[in-house]
Design an enzyme around this catalytic site. Structure first.
Site, mmCIF file in Angstrom:
data_model
loop_
_atom_site.group_PDB
_atom_site.id
_atom_site.type_symbol
_atom_site.label_atom_id
_atom_site.label_comp_id
_atom_site.label_asym_id
_atom_site.label_seq_id
_atom_site.Cartn_x
_atom_site.Cartn_y
_atom_site.Cartn_z
ATOM 1 N N CYS A 152 0.826 -1.215 0.000
ATOM 2 C CA CYS A 152 0.000 0.000 0.000
ATOM 3 C C CYS A 152 0.862 1.268 0.000
ATOM 4 O O CYS A 152 1.573 1.518 -0.951
ATOM 5 C CB CYS A 152 -0.997 -0.020 1.154
ATOM 6 S SG CYS A 152 -2.394 1.115 0.909
ATOM 7 N N HIS A 201 -4.485 -4.526 0.383
ATOM 8 C CA HIS A 201 -4.220 -5.096 1.709
ATOM 9 C C HIS A 201 -4.761 -6.515 1.768
ATOM 10 O O HIS A 201 -5.721 -6.813 2.481
ATOM 11 C CB HIS A 201 -4.883 -4.247 2.792
ATOM 12 C CG HIS A 201 -4.143 -2.997 3.135
ATOM 13 N ND1 HIS A 201 -2.967 -3.000 3.853
ATOM 14 C CD2 HIS A 201 -4.405 -1.702 2.846
ATOM 15 C CE1 HIS A 201 -2.538 -1.750 4.011
ATOM 16 N NE2 HIS A 201 -3.385 -0.946 3.406
ATOM 17 N N GLU A 213 -3.606 -8.865 3.259
ATOM 18 C CA GLU A 213 -3.395 -9.419 4.603
ATOM 19 C C GLU A 213 -4.490 -9.054 5.589
ATOM 20 O O GLU A 213 -4.518 -9.568 6.719
ATOM 21 C CB GLU A 213 -2.039 -8.947 5.147
ATOM 22 C CG GLU A 213 -1.998 -7.520 5.696
ATOM 23 C CD GLU A 213 -1.955 -6.431 4.630
ATOM 24 O OE1 GLU A 213 -1.986 -5.246 5.000
ATOM 25 O OE2 GLU A 213 -1.895 -6.765 3.421
#
Length: 307
Positions: free
Chosen positions: A142, A237, A239
């Site tokens: 990011c 993102h 994750e």
């Protein structure tokens, strides 16, 4: 994957409860193998949450990994206790004479600021310069991806008219399906995004040594890699936990901010309904491919010879 972390790291107990194998230091000492050395530069304010998210997606291959966390000394975290930082984190000065098989640079909530106005920018530049000769492969996330593209290749970030917020459908670029980072990817896959800035395809194509591997009609460029495969820049993102976007949405609404409901996230766009996780399998595959093909399969056995 046996992730080797400190026995007392808060994420250890959380991941154990989720049935994710975490190898404590005590158990790892009994194994006679050379584990991968991974350093995570955690720029997020909620460090414990980010630690847990990243360790969760790193825990999906049979490789053993030593994970070290690093923070910038030029920025004092206001959302994580001093004792946690002192116990589990190192500064760049403390690790700069070491070599690492892989490195992750996280995002940070400073997107609307000029890079040069971020209080740890000079230190981050020093770290990114160091990574080119001391790390086999670096994975930027990011804002960390935008910072890396700007520092290494001069690619500027572009402000968005409104926050890119939600879960968006992505696809592999047709001419990049042979790339091994993308091995096993579905034709369409989903990724969470939460950001105020982006980068343009034209600027990526104009930069020498970069290529776009995956993108989204709505969210734009997603995965960019250096043509030598030592740097990866990932705009989303993957994750994130299932409820991370929900927590961000509730936080902003409670502050009275003008925030829209995250796209393609809540069933029927109803914040009272539990969101479905549509990106977990992609996240695990992305990180396991990076670790296997660009860290484990590439790094030298003698870590001191990385250059």
């Amino acid at each position: 994957m046996p992730i080797k972390v400190s026995d007392s790291l808060p994420a250890t107990e959380i991941l154990n409860q989720e049935n994710i194998f975490v190898m404590t230091e005590t158990k790892a000492l009994r194994q006679d193998i050379r584990p991968l050395e991974i350093v995570i530069l955690n720029l997020m304010p909620t460090k414990i949450i980010t630690e847990t998210q990243l360790l969760r997606v790193l825990g999906n291959t049979p490789l053993q990994i030593n994970v070290m966390f690093m923070h910038t000394k030029t920025h004092l975290s206001k959302n994580t206790s001093k004792s946690h930082i002192e116990t589990f984190y190192s500064t760049f000065d403390e690790i700069k004479d070491r070599k690492f098989d892989g490195m992750i640079i996280t995002g940070a909530p400073v997107e609307t600021m000029k890079f040069e106005d971020v209080d740890y920018w000079d230190e981050l530049c020093e770290i990114m310069k160091w990574s080119k000769s001391n790390v086999t492969s670096t994975f930027h996330i990011c804002w960390g991806a935008q910072a890396g593209l700007y520092y290494h290749y001069g690619v500027k970030k572009i402000p968005l008219d409104k926050k890119m917020f939600g879960v968006f459908k992505h696809h592999v670029c047709p001419d990049k399906k042979h790339k091994i980072l993308l091995r096993g990817f579905d034709d369409a896959f989903y990724v969470p995004h939460s950001r105020h800035t982006t980068v343009s395809r034209e600027d990526i194509f104009a930069a020498d040594g970069l290529e776009i591997l995956a993108e989204s009609p709505q969210a734009g460029v997603y995965i960019v890699c250096a043509k030598d495969d030592r740097q990866f820049f990932v705009m989303g993102h993957s994750e994130y936990d299932t409820e991370t976007l929900k927590e961000e949405y509730l936080r902003d609404t409670q502050k009275g901010l003008d925030i829209e409901i995250p796209c393609n996230y809540f069933p029927q766009d109803d914040p009272d309904k539990t969101p479905l996780n549509l990106w977990r399998s992609h996240a695990n595959l992305l990180y396991s491919n990076w670790l296997n093909y660009f860290v484990y399969q590439t790094t030298p056995y003698d870590i001191k010879t990385i250059n």
